[in-house]
Design a protein around this motif. Structure first.
Motif, PDB file in Angstrom:
ATOM      1  N   ALA A 131      21.588  49.788  33.089  1.00 42.52           N
ATOM      2  CA  ALA A 131      22.612  48.805  32.734  1.00 42.52           C
ATOM      3  C   ALA A 131      23.973  49.382  33.111  1.00 42.52           C
ATOM      4  CB  ALA A 131      22.561  48.486  31.250  1.00 42.52           C
ATOM      5  N   LEU A 132      24.832  48.566  33.694  1.00 46.38           N
ATOM      6  CA  LEU A 132      26.143  49.016  34.150  1.00 46.38           C
ATOM      7  C   LEU A 132      27.245  48.362  33.321  1.00 46.38           C
ATOM      8  CD1 LEU A 132      26.496  50.909  36.706  1.00 46.38           C
ATOM      9  CD2 LEU A 132      24.299  49.737  36.599  1.00 46.38           C
ATOM     10  N   HIS A 133      28.234  49.170  32.955  1.00 47.06           N
ATOM     11  CA  HIS A 133      29.433  48.644  32.307  1.00 47.06           C
ATOM     12  C   HIS A 133      30.613  49.020  33.196  1.00 47.06           C
ATOM     13  CE1 HIS A 133      31.304  47.181  28.429  1.00 47.06           C
ATOM     14  NE2 HIS A 133      32.338  47.493  29.185  1.00 47.06           N
ATOM     15  N   LEU A 134      31.250  48.036  33.794  1.00 46.06           N
ATOM     16  CA  LEU A 134      32.353  48.257  34.722  1.00 46.06           C
ATOM     17  C   LEU A 134      33.683  48.123  33.988  1.00 46.06           C
ATOM     18  CD1 LEU A 134      31.038  46.029  37.659  1.00 46.06           C
ATOM     19  CD2 LEU A 134      30.436  48.406  37.124  1.00 46.06           C
ATOM     20  N   ILE A 135      34.642  48.960  34.352  1.00 46.71           N
ATOM     21  CA  ILE A 135      35.971  48.882  33.758  1.00 46.71           C
ATOM     22  C   ILE A 135      37.025  48.992  34.845  1.00 46.71           C
ATOM     23  CG2 ILE A 135      35.837  51.350  33.186  1.00 46.71           C
ATOM     24  CD1 ILE A 135      37.886  50.851  30.971  1.00 46.71           C
ATOM     25  N   HIS A 136      38.029  48.120  34.761  1.00 46.04           N
ATOM     26  CA  HIS A 136      39.168  48.159  35.677  1.00 46.04           C
ATOM     27  C   HIS A 136      40.426  48.203  34.816  1.00 46.04           C
ATOM     28  CE1 HIS A 136      41.582  47.509  39.225  1.00 46.04           C
ATOM     29  NE2 HIS A 136      42.069  46.369  38.758  1.00 46.04           N
ATOM     30  N   VAL A 137      41.299  49.181  35.063  1.00 43.26           N
ATOM     31  CA  VAL A 137      42.502  49.369  34.249  1.00 43.26           C
ATOM     32  C   VAL A 137      43.731  48.970  35.056  1.00 43.26           C
ATOM     33  CG1 VAL A 137      43.854  50.967  32.873  1.00 43.26           C
ATOM     34  CG2 VAL A 137      41.378  51.267  33.030  1.00 43.26           C
TER      35      VAL A 137
ATOM     36  N   VAL B 169      44.413  37.801  36.259  1.00 50.31           N
ATOM     37  CA  VAL B 169      43.515  36.884  36.964  1.00 50.31           C
ATOM     38  C   VAL B 169      42.864  37.594  38.153  1.00 50.31           C
ATOM     39  CG1 VAL B 169      43.435  34.796  38.399  1.00 50.31           C
ATOM     40  CG2 VAL B 169      44.683  34.784  36.227  1.00 50.31           C
ATOM     41  N   ILE B 170      43.669  38.353  38.907  1.00 49.55           N
ATOM     42  CA  ILE B 170      43.143  39.091  40.056  1.00 49.55           C
ATOM     43  C   ILE B 170      42.131  40.133  39.593  1.00 49.55           C
ATOM     44  CG2 ILE B 170      43.748  40.715  41.887  1.00 49.55           C
ATOM     45  CD1 ILE B 170      46.439  39.213  42.121  1.00 49.55           C
ATOM     46  N   GLY B 171      42.459  40.841  38.510  1.00 51.73           N
ATOM     47  CA  GLY B 171      41.545  41.856  37.993  1.00 51.73           C
ATOM     48  C   GLY B 171      40.232  41.265  37.516  1.00 51.73           C
ATOM     49  N   GLU B 172      40.300  40.139  36.813  1.00 56.82           N
ATOM     50  CA  GLU B 172      39.086  39.490  36.334  1.00 56.82           C
ATOM     51  C   GLU B 172      38.227  38.996  37.495  1.00 56.82           C
ATOM     52  OE1 GLU B 172      40.591  36.461  33.807  1.00 56.82           O
ATOM     53  OE2 GLU B 172      41.026  37.835  32.124  1.00 56.82           O
ATOM     54  N   LYS B 173      38.872  38.451  38.529  1.00 58.49           N
ATOM     55  CA  LYS B 173      38.128  37.988  39.694  1.00 58.49           C
ATOM     56  C   LYS B 173      37.427  39.146  40.389  1.00 58.49           C
ATOM     57  CE  LYS B 173      38.667  35.598  44.128  1.00 58.49           C
ATOM     58  NZ  LYS B 173      39.637  34.974  45.083  1.00 58.49           N
TER      59      LYS B 173
ATOM     60  N   LEU C  94      36.444  42.065  39.069  1.00 60.19           N
ATOM     61  CA  LEU C  94      35.323  42.545  38.261  1.00 60.19           C
ATOM     62  C   LEU C  94      34.151  41.572  38.291  1.00 60.19           C
ATOM     63  CD1 LEU C  94      37.268  44.005  35.214  1.00 60.19           C
ATOM     64  CD2 LEU C  94      35.760  45.285  36.742  1.00 60.19           C
ATOM     65  N   GLU C  95      34.444  40.282  38.274  1.00 60.11           N
ATOM     66  CA  GLU C  95      33.356  39.303  38.306  1.00 60.11           C
ATOM     67  C   GLU C  95      32.626  39.345  39.642  1.00 60.11           C
ATOM     68  OE1 GLU C  95      30.761  36.406  36.905  1.00 60.11           O
ATOM     69  OE2 GLU C  95      32.103  37.830  35.905  1.00 60.11           O
ATOM     70  N   GLU C  96      33.364  39.551  40.734  1.00 62.04           N
ATOM     71  CA  GLU C  96      32.713  39.698  42.046  1.00 62.04           C
ATOM     72  C   GLU C  96      31.781  40.902  42.053  1.00 62.04           C
ATOM     73  OE1 GLU C  96      35.984  39.947  44.703  1.00 62.04           O
ATOM     74  OE2 GLU C  96      36.250  37.770  44.872  1.00 62.04           O
ATOM     75  N   GLN C  97      32.228  42.012  41.453  1.00 55.93           N
ATOM     76  CA  GLN C  97      31.381  43.200  41.384  1.00 55.93           C
ATOM     77  C   GLN C  97      30.160  42.944  40.507  1.00 55.93           C
ATOM     78  OE1 GLN C  97      31.883  45.988  43.220  1.00 55.93           O
ATOM     79  NE2 GLN C  97      33.624  44.935  44.123  1.00 55.93           N
ATOM     80  N   ARG C  98      30.357  42.239  39.395  1.00 54.95           N
ATOM     81  CA  ARG C  98      29.248  41.930  38.487  1.00 54.95           C
ATOM     82  C   ARG C  98      28.175  41.113  39.191  1.00 54.95           C
ATOM     83  NH1 ARG C  98      26.803  38.218  35.900  1.00 54.95           N
ATOM     84  NH2 ARG C  98      28.194  36.613  36.750  1.00 54.95           N
ATOM     85  N   VAL C  99      28.597  40.107  39.935  1.00 58.27           N
ATOM     86  CA  VAL C  99      27.642  39.236  40.627  1.00 58.27           C
ATOM     87  C   VAL C  99      26.825  40.043  41.632  1.00 58.27           C
ATOM     88  CG1 VAL C  99      27.436  37.309  42.252  1.00 58.27           C
ATOM     89  CG2 VAL C  99      28.972  37.128  40.288  1.00 58.27           C
ATOM     90  N   GLY C 100      27.501  40.913  42.389  1.00 59.47           N
ATOM     91  CA  GLY C 100      26.792  41.707  43.382  1.00 59.47           C
ATOM     92  C   GLY C 100      25.793  42.673  42.769  1.00 59.47           C
ATOM     93  N   VAL C 101      26.174  43.300  41.663  1.00 59.39           N
ATOM     94  CA  VAL C 101      25.268  44.245  41.015  1.00 59.39           C
ATOM     95  C   VAL C 101      24.129  43.513  40.312  1.00 59.39           C
ATOM     96  CG1 VAL C 101      25.097  46.021  39.233  1.00 59.39           C
ATOM     97  CG2 VAL C 101      27.075  45.985  40.772  1.00 59.39           C
ATOM     98  N   SER C 102      24.429  42.393  39.679  1.00 60.62           N
ATOM     99  CA  SER C 102      23.391  41.609  38.998  1.00 60.62           C
ATOM    100  C   SER C 102      22.322  41.142  39.968  1.00 60.62           C
ATOM    101  CB  SER C 102      24.009  40.401  38.289  1.00 60.62           C
ATOM    102  OG  SER C 102      24.851  40.802  37.240  1.00 60.62           O
ATOM    103  N   ALA C 103      22.738  40.816  41.192  1.00 61.34           N
ATOM    104  CA  ALA C 103      21.792  40.336  42.198  1.00 61.34           C
ATOM    105  C   ALA C 103      20.770  41.397  42.572  1.00 61.34           C
ATOM    106  CB  ALA C 103      22.544  39.875  43.445  1.00 61.34           C
ATOM    107  N   ARG C 104      21.067  42.645  42.247  1.00 63.24           N
ATOM    108  CA  ARG C 104      20.141  43.745  42.536  1.00 63.24           C
ATOM    109  C   ARG C 104      19.292  44.116  41.315  1.00 63.24           C
ATOM    110  NH1 ARG C 104      24.046  47.856  45.817  1.00 63.24           N
ATOM    111  NH2 ARG C 104      22.156  49.159  45.739  1.00 63.24           N
TER     112      ARG C 104
ATOM    113  N   VAL D 222      24.754  43.799  33.738  1.00 68.52           N
ATOM    114  CA  VAL D 222      26.140  44.225  33.985  1.00 68.52           C
ATOM    115  C   VAL D 222      27.095  43.545  33.005  1.00 68.52           C
ATOM    116  CG1 VAL D 222      27.941  44.571  35.722  1.00 68.52           C
ATOM    117  CG2 VAL D 222      25.564  44.275  36.448  1.00 68.52           C
ATOM    118  N   ARG D 223      28.009  44.347  32.464  1.00 69.89           N
ATOM    119  CA  ARG D 223      29.137  43.836  31.696  1.00 69.89           C
ATOM    120  C   ARG D 223      30.404  44.461  32.263  1.00 69.89           C
ATOM    121  NH1 ARG D 223      28.420  44.845  25.467  1.00 69.89           N
ATOM    122  NH2 ARG D 223      30.343  43.605  25.518  1.00 69.89           N
ATOM    123  N   TRP D 224      31.560  43.862  31.943  1.00 70.24           N
ATOM    124  CA  TRP D 224      32.801  44.464  32.399  1.00 70.24           C
ATOM    125  C   TRP D 224      33.920  44.313  31.383  1.00 70.24           C
ATOM    126  CZ3 TRP D 224      36.659  40.878  32.688  1.00 70.24           C
ATOM    127  CH2 TRP D 224      36.363  39.570  33.090  1.00 70.24           C
ATOM    128  N   ASP D 225      34.894  45.199  31.489  1.00 69.10           N
ATOM    129  CA  ASP D 225      36.106  45.166  30.671  1.00 69.10           C
ATOM    130  C   ASP D 225      37.321  45.302  31.568  1.00 69.10           C
ATOM    131  OD1 ASP D 225      35.666  44.870  27.825  1.00 69.10           O
ATOM    132  OD2 ASP D 225      34.624  46.794  27.883  1.00 69.10           O
TER     133      ASP D 225
END
Length: 226
Positions: free
Chosen positions: A28-34, A46-50, A52-62, A66-69
């Motif tokens: 399980a992955l927990h991604l964080i962007h500061v 908005v840019i940061g959330e977009k 992280l969500e792009e990264q979540r989608v790519g990792v979930s597809a594998r 995945v969660r992110w903060d």
């Protein structure tokens, strides 16, 4: 198994994420962007959330959960706070990343993290040195520090080298012989499993020395608080 992966928007940090997925399939992955500053703009959020969500989608597809903060403030401090809240099994980050302060972020996390940490040299990984052929494992004789050894074993490639290192403060230089002896049990155990092992005892600030030595390794696996 849960791995916390800080992402700063750089290709280097994303390479760390990729190598983590290879090393630990199914984790399980927990991604964080500061974000910089204590009060970033709405547009920055908005840019940061977009991102992280792009990264979540790519990792979930594998096949990974995945969660992110999205956080704001000093990067090292916010990463440590999230690590304390989420209690991951591992923290995975690059030896360096985007910006002039990224090396100091790694050094701060090396010194202060209570979570077993993988410090990945993304430039070596990008050059094809993967799975890791040289894994650096700092030890201080404590059971806590040795918690990371199973992760190091899992990461090392067949025929690779495990480098066991103890960093002594200059005032502790007289302890060098004892420091080398404290690594003997770990060396014997790894060699009995068929791993090649090197042992080093060096002087200096632990954070600085470990980040410096990481330049000669593909991966650093460590627990910093024993």
């Amino acid at each position: 198994m849960k791995v916390l992966v800080p992402l700063d928007g750089s290709r280097l940090a994303e390479e760390v994420l990729e190598r983590t997925l290879i090393l630990y399939p199914g984790a399980a992955l927990h991604l964080i962007h500061v974000l910089e500053g204590s009060a970033p703009s709405k547009a920055a959020r908005v840019i940061g959330e977009k991102y992280l969500e792009e990264q979540r989608v790519g990792v979930s597809a594998r096949g990974h959960e995945v969660r992110w903060d999205l956080e704001a403030g000093p990067p090292a401090e916010r990463i440590l706070v999230v690590a304390g809240e989420q209690r991951p099994d591992l923290l995975a980050l690059a030896t360096h990343g985007k910006g002039s302060g990224s090396g100091s972020v790694s050094q701060h996390l090396v010194r202060e993290s209570h979570v077993p940490t993988l410090l990945i040299n993304p430039s070596l990984a990008h050059d094809g040195a993967w799975p890791p052929k040289r894994v650096l494992v700092p030890l201080d004789g404590s059971g806590f520090a040795e918690r990371v050894l199973p992760y190091a074993r899992r990461a090392i490639s067949p025929g690779g080298v495990v480098i066991l290192v103890e960093v002594l403060a200059p005032t502790d230089a007289s302890k060098e012989l004892g420091g080398a002896s404290s690594l003997a049990a770990a060396r014997a155990e790894l060699e009995a499993e068929g791993h090649r092992v090197e042992v080093r005892v060096v002087e200096g600030d632990p954070g600085q020395e470990i980040v410096r030595l990481a330049g000669d390794a593909d991966l650093v696996a460590m627990s910093t608080h024993g």
